[in-house]
Design an enzyme around this catalytic site. Structure first.
Site, PDB file in Angstrom:
ATOM      1  N   HIS A   9     -11.410  -2.672   3.617  1.00 56.22           N
ATOM      2  CA  HIS A   9     -11.280  -2.088   4.955  1.00 56.22           C
ATOM      3  C   HIS A   9     -12.009  -0.757   5.106  1.00 56.22           C
ATOM      4  CE1 HIS A   9      -8.450  -0.034   2.462  1.00 56.22           C
ATOM      5  NE2 HIS A   9      -8.268   0.869   3.395  1.00 56.22           N
ATOM      6  N   ASP A  10     -12.519  -0.207   4.012  1.00 57.08           N
ATOM      7  CA  ASP A  10     -13.229   1.069   4.079  1.00 57.08           C
ATOM      8  C   ASP A  10     -14.747   0.892   4.005  1.00 57.08           C
ATOM      9  OD1 ASP A  10     -10.919   2.603   4.246  1.00 57.08           O
ATOM     10  OD2 ASP A  10     -10.722   2.770   2.071  1.00 57.08           O
ATOM     11  N   ASP A  65       0.852  -1.186   0.000  1.00 57.79           N
ATOM     12  CA  ASP A  65       0.000   0.000   0.000  1.00 57.79           C
ATOM     13  C   ASP A  65       0.894   1.245   0.000  1.00 57.79           C
ATOM     14  OD1 ASP A  65      -2.370   1.514   0.292  1.00 57.79           O
ATOM     15  OD2 ASP A  65      -3.210  -0.011   1.612  1.00 57.79           O
ATOM     16  N   ASP A 114      -2.774   4.620  -2.874  1.00 55.70           N
ATOM     17  CA  ASP A 114      -3.857   5.090  -2.012  1.00 55.70           C
ATOM     18  C   ASP A 114      -4.333   6.495  -2.410  1.00 55.70           C
ATOM     19  OD1 ASP A 114      -5.346   4.787   0.627  1.00 55.70           O
ATOM     20  OD2 ASP A 114      -4.270   6.661   0.982  1.00 55.70           O
ATOM     21  N   GLU A 119      -6.434   3.372  -6.268  1.00 57.21           N
ATOM     22  CA  GLU A 119      -7.697   3.441  -5.550  1.00 57.21           C
ATOM     23  C   GLU A 119      -8.496   4.574  -6.190  1.00 57.21           C
ATOM     24  OE1 GLU A 119      -7.844   5.300  -1.761  1.00 57.21           O
ATOM     25  OE2 GLU A 119      -9.562   4.127  -1.112  1.00 57.21           O
TER      26      GLU A 119
END
Ligand code: GLC
Length: 584
Positions: free
Chosen positions: A355-356, A133, A234, A288
């Site tokens: 995870h979001d 990430d 990200d 992302e």
């Protein structure tokens, strides 16, 4: 749609679980590889690990690298071929590691660089690639660059960030995703404001500065040299901004990306990154977010652009942000449109949770004990039978569910707390707000992995950093391991089927009876191989009449014992998912 079908009319197509037709081998030679632009990251199945919640070995209540090392055989048993791990770098952890204070150091909570290397080597020896990430839209405010930049206008790092000198008056309004007070924050030492798209502790890096960009490439090279295979960029849509800082019209928060990110220079920077890192190290990068239009997305990922290799967009995730049931018609439409748009050029990732977001089964399936298993299996069948690289979030291979957190005191996530403050300031109905938050918050998907039915689900011997979902006694790896009909074993079957049949990776996608209100049906076709995917998205039996019925061949996947066919009509049980090969 529910009908009683006379027993004598029912032909039962029993499962022919030879698992795979292996036809891909015979056709592979017929297709020129380059036509498809075949690569490992298109053919891969990615598994996302949220490291603090996966497996703790030192009893501090946080997952660590040694925990992942302990579970390498488990990862291999899933059949997955790539792991993306959320950030584990040195960080004050204001946003659980998405606020990095040293990009080359590991937060001690996770272990050492030696542990990292052992984990990476362990993955490699099992044929699993590693995706890092990369959080470079912003750093932590504790990063030495920012510490220096904030202290003097003459700092060599000043232009690594975005500043608005106070003598020019108040900066033009910018929305912040995490800070109800907006995107600028004042720094007394230098009498100026800095920009932060996320939290106050996450100052945005200035991508217009070539020195900053070079720093980022150096960080990426550092990790590529350690052996990582890919990068997840990200919040990358926001990296390039209009640094003349114009006043934007009011009310554009909903169209955030268009106003605040995706400046044309972003493409120059990505081409530069491609030349510096992606190409020489033979790694891949996924963004992302994919901009606001199809054109934006193509410009980021099309092969001839030499920028990124793939991206994921949010359109289907956006449709299920409240407990109100999403419409299957909309779900189908979104996936079908995006598939069509990328059928010739470009490649996307497919995911239903991460995870979001809250858990896949709560958002798109049915988490009740009666339907949890079948509906998760159905969603995993979908995810693994679409074009695009599938991203599975840890725990979704078990059907882990949302956790009930009705009161704000239980929340630690900066996003949830920021939203709560905004709702209070706007005088929203707090009870209603909490209902939505309880359903949609990121806390839902960050609960510890459920390994077994011992204390804390076998995640830690200490006090877990986050409450374990009380349903761990029923939903856990150990309970599912030896059950051939478990969510876990269904997931493994699906991964195997995808890996053994290129049609599920590259095959043409055609939706069938798009207007069907309950069933999502489509075919995947590649050369002489064709598969029919049938998914019932409801808790009722549902029928679909198909001319293809006569040419059905083997049932390759089925989460029920049988597939019921009556003349031309197939009846699917609640959340039934089947993949059938079709004679061509
Ligand atoms: C991305 C991450 C999210 C994080 C944010 C700020 O959206 O996925 O978890 O909070 O960026 O870095």
């Amino acid at each position: 749609m529910k009908k009683n079908i006379p027993f004598f009319l029912i032909i039962i197509l029993l499962i022919n679980c030879k698992e795979s037709t292996k036809q891909s081998e015979s056709i592979a030679s017929e297709v020129v590889e380059s036509e498809r632009n075949s690569t490992w990251w298109k053919e891969g199945v990615l598994y996302q690990i949220y490291p603090q919640s996966f497996k703790d070995t030192d009893g501090d209540g946080f997952g660590d690298f040694r925990g992942v090392i302990e579970k390498l055989d488990y990862l291999e048993s899933l059949g997955i071929t790539m792991v993306w791990m959320n950030p584990f770098f040195e960080s004050p952890l204001v946003d659980n590691g998405y606020d990095i204070s040293d990009y080359r150091a590991i937060h001690p909570r996770y272990g050492t660089m030696e542990d990292f290397q052992e984990m990476l080597d362990g993955m490699k020896s099992r044929g699993i690639k590693f995706v890092l990430d990369v959080v470079v839209n912003h750093s932590s405010d504790e990063h030495e660059w920012f510490q220096s930049a904030r202290s003097s206008r003459d700092s060599e790092y000043r232009d690594y960030y975005h500043w608005w000198p106070a003598e020019k008056g108040k900066p033009p309004h910018r929305h912040s995703l995490f800070d109800p007070e907006g995107g600028w924050d004042y720094v007394e030492e230098t009498d100026s404001y800095y920009l932060h798209t996320f939290a106050e502790a996450q100052p945005d890096l200035n991508w217009e500065n070539p020195k900053l960009r070079q720093e980022v490439y150096d960080i990426m090279k550092f990790w590529a040299e350690k052996g990582v295979d890919g990068f997840r960029m990200d919040a990358f849509q926001f990296a390039s901004k209009d640094t003349t800082y114009p006043e934007f019209p009011e009310g554009h928060e909903k169209d955030f990306v268009k106003w605040y990110g995706m400046r044309p220079q972003l493409h120059e920077y990505l081409k530069e990154m491609y030349k510096e890192v992606i190409e020489p190290y033979n790694v891949f990068a996924v963004a992302e977010g994919a901009g606001s239009t199809f054109k934006d997305a193509h410009d980021l990922v099309d092969a001839d652009r030499n920028e990124l290799q793939t991206a994921y967009h949010f359109e289907y995730v956006d449709m299920s942000r409240t407990p109100e049931r999403y419409e299957l018609s909309e779900f189908k439409e979104v996936f079908t449109l995006w598939d069509k748009e990328f059928s010739e050029n470009g490649w996307l990732a497919i995911f239903l949770s991460n995870h979001d977001n809250s858990r896949l089964v709560d958002r798109f399936g049915n988490p009740s004990p009666e339907f949890r298993t079948v509906s998760t299996q159905m969603l995993n069948t979908f995810l693994l039978s679409m074009r695009g690289t599938p991203y599975t979030y840890y725990g979704d291979e078990l059907g882990m569910t949302n956790i009930d957190m009705p009161t704000i005191e239980e929340y630690v996530d900066i996003d949830a707390i920021g939203k709560y403050k905004t709702a209070l300031a706007a005088n929203e109905d707090v009870e209603e707000f909490m209902k939505v938050l309880n359903y949609s918050s990121r806390e839902n998907s960050r609960t510890p992995m459920q390994w077994n039915d011992t204390d804390n689900a076998g995640f830690t011997s200490g006090m877990p950093w986050k409450k374990v979902n009380p349903n761990y006694k029923e939903i856990n790896v150990a309970a599912q391991e030896n059950n051939p009909n478990s969510v876990l074993n269904h997931f493994r079957k699906m991964v195997k089927l995808r890996k053994e049949n290129e049609v599920l990776v590259y095959g043409d996608y055609q939706i069938i009876q798009q207007e069907h209100p309950e069933i999502y049906a489509y075919t995947r076709t590649l050369d002489n191989q064709k598969m029919l995917v049938l998914l019932n998205f409801t808790d009722q039996d549902s029928n679909i009449s198909l001319p293809e019925v006569n040419s059905l061949n083997n049932t390759l996947i089925n989460n029920y014992e049988a597939l019921t066919i009556n003349n031309n009509t197939i009846t699917l049980k609640p959340y039934q998912a089947a993949i059938v090969s079709i004679k061509k």
